[in-house]
Design an enzyme around this catalytic site. Structure first.
Site, short mmCIF file in Angstrom:
data_model
loop_
_atom_site.label_atom_id
_atom_site.label_comp_id
_atom_site.label_asym_id
_atom_site.label_seq_id
_atom_site.Cartn_x
_atom_site.Cartn_y
_atom_site.Cartn_z
N ASP A 199 16.08 -36.64 14.44
CA ASP A 199 15.17 -37.24 15.59
C ASP A 199 15.47 -38.66 16.13
OD1 ASP A 199 13.01 -37.99 17.40
OD2 ASP A 199 11.51 -37.52 15.76
N LYS A 217 12.49 -43.65 26.14
CA LYS A 217 12.48 -44.81 25.29
C LYS A 217 13.81 -45.37 25.94
CE LYS A 217 9.77 -43.22 21.72
NZ LYS A 217 8.53 -43.74 22.11
N TRP A 230 6.27 -40.17 12.48
CA TRP A 230 6.70 -39.04 13.31
C TRP A 230 7.76 -38.08 12.44
CZ3 TRP A 230 4.46 -38.54 17.43
CH2 TRP A 230 4.00 -39.63 18.29
N1 PMP Z 1 9.64 -38.91 17.40
C1 PMP Z 1 9.66 -40.16 17.51
C2 PMP Z 1 10.44 -41.04 16.60
C3 PMP Z 1 8.85 -40.86 18.55
O1 PMP Z 1 8.73 -42.23 18.46
C4 PMP Z 1 7.93 -40.03 19.23
C5 PMP Z 1 6.91 -40.80 20.33
N2 PMP Z 1 7.54 -40.79 21.25
C6 PMP Z 1 7.81 -38.66 19.06
C7 PMP Z 1 8.86 -38.05 18.19
C8 PMP Z 1 7.08 -37.84 19.85
O2 PMP Z 1 7.39 -37.62 21.15
P1 PMP Z 1 6.60 -37.01 22.13
O3 PMP Z 1 5.44 -37.73 22.47
O4 PMP Z 1 7.71 -37.02 23.45
O5 PMP Z 1 6.38 -35.46 21.89
#
Ligand code: PMP
Length: 359
Positions: free
Chosen positions: A170, A194, A102
């Site tokens: 994040d 989550k 991520w």
């Molecule tokens: N950052 C983290 C730490 C994640 O675990 C995720 C996956 N849910 C994301 C960003 C990306 O999120 P999304 O699929 O909502 O764009």
């Protein structure tokens, strides 16, 4: 009614109470004669839900008044781009810490917009820890980190002191899992799906001095100021998701708030890691002890064949969501806020038995 042990990495387990609460008033929302699903976001009934979600989030996060809250769409993934578009344009420099999939995605987006320095990375160690040596760039626009690495299984337990440079976190996979001083950050963002609710919204909390620095030339919907000025209702918000976030936050508050949640999460993590460490090498965790995530626990077994058998048998026993993405391989169990300590004890019994039979 059947409820499985839900260890999905996200969307993930929600408190049953929050779901049942929605079920009870799904058809006729508080005597309005209609469902919240079919109700205008401009209605008084919805506005109350929206306001309460804001207020509960501020209260539970202990977020001071100089931080703005936004409920946005486009996922945390849009924030990977939107943050640099607002804060990095015009020749500025930002520091990024690479701790896995991520953060890499965040870095890729930032580099499209401006100069993103990867000041530290644990890639060479297969992302088995979070970097400690952080050579920050003086005068950078911000420093970005991924608070919990959902796929890699690491978590920051002590955030770095970045001095005058704002820290951006994040927190998609560990928001409200433990007490955090939000004033360590200039911006905190997190997808809801989550610890906070179902998928659909991403929460952004931004300190007002950073809001003032955002690029004013961006298209309307990409400017944070648009969402702050309109309390996240410039365009139609994801009303039902925000309603569910409110239900989850209500439940969190009613069950002892963040202190109780933190205690439970550390207890769950300790139980699980102790079990792995005492399995005589049958179950192993590749992560440095001090950085082991209490939200997403990654572990291995002696062979991939055994791992496959393990996952198949787990599913038969109602333990759902144990396989990790191929980026790390192996196994993962996600113990988000709504996963009970009983679920952890039950899966550990299963794992003990699996080892006895297959060890
Ligand atoms: N950052 C983290 C730490 C994640 O675990 C995720 C996956 N849910 C994301 C960003 C990306 O999120 P999304 O699929 O909502 O764009």
């Amino acid at each position: 009614m059947k409820r499985v042990h839900n260890f999905y990495p996200g969307p993930g387990a929600l408190p049953l109470e929050a779901i049942e609460y929605a079920q009870n008033e799904l058809v006729d929302f508080q005597g309005t004669g209609m469902s919240l699903l079919e109700m205008s976001h401009r209605s008084t009934a919805y506005q109350e839900v929206h306001d309460e979600a804001y207020a509960l989030l501020r209260e539970l996060m202990e977020l001071p008044e100089n931080y703005h809250i936004m409920f946005l769409q486009g996922g945390a993934s849009l924030q990977f781009a939107m943050l640099p578009m607002n804060l990095l344009a015009g020749g500025k420099v930002a520091d990024y810490i690479d701790t896995g999939v991520w953060s890499t995605r965040a870095i890729t987006e930032a580099k499209i917009v401006g100069q993103a320095n990867v000041i530290a990375s644990s890639k060479d160690d297969d992302y088995n820890h979070v970097p400690k040596d952080l050579p920050f760039t003086p005068g950078a626009a911000y420093v970005h980190l991924t608070s919990n690495n959902t796929i890699m299984g690491t978590q920051w337990f002590k955030y770095p002191d970045t001095g005058d440079v704002p820290l951006i976190g994040d927190m998609s996979s560990d928001i409200l899992c433990r007490k955090v001083d939000p004033t360590q950050f200039g911006v905190i963002y997190a997808g809801a799906h989550k610890n906070l609710g179902p998928s659909g919204t991403t929460i952004v909390m931004m300190r007002d001095d950073l809001l003032a620095k955002c690029d004013p030339s961006l298209p309307t919907l990409l400017k944070y100021s648009t969402h702050v000025e309109n309390q996240s209702m410039f365009n139609t918000p994801v009303t039902f998701t925000i309603y569910m976030v409110r239900n989850v936050l209500r439940h969190l508050k009613a069950t002892g708030g963040i202190e109780a949640m933190e205690k439970q999460n550390f207890a769950k993590g300790e139980l699980f890691y102790n079990f792995l460490d005492n399995s005589g090498g049958y179950y192993t965790c590749p992560i440095a002890k001090e950085d082991r995530s209490i939200m997403n626990i990654v572990f291995n077994m002696p062979t991939t064949e055994l791992e496959e058998k393990f996952v198949a048998e787990a599913i038969k026993n109602d333990f759902i969501g144990l396989k990790n993405l191929p980026q790390r391989g192996h196994l993962r169990i996600s113990l988000y806020n709504s996963v009970s300590i009983e679920s952890v004890r039950t899966v550990l019994e299963f794992m003990k038995e699996f080892q006895r039979v297959n060890g």
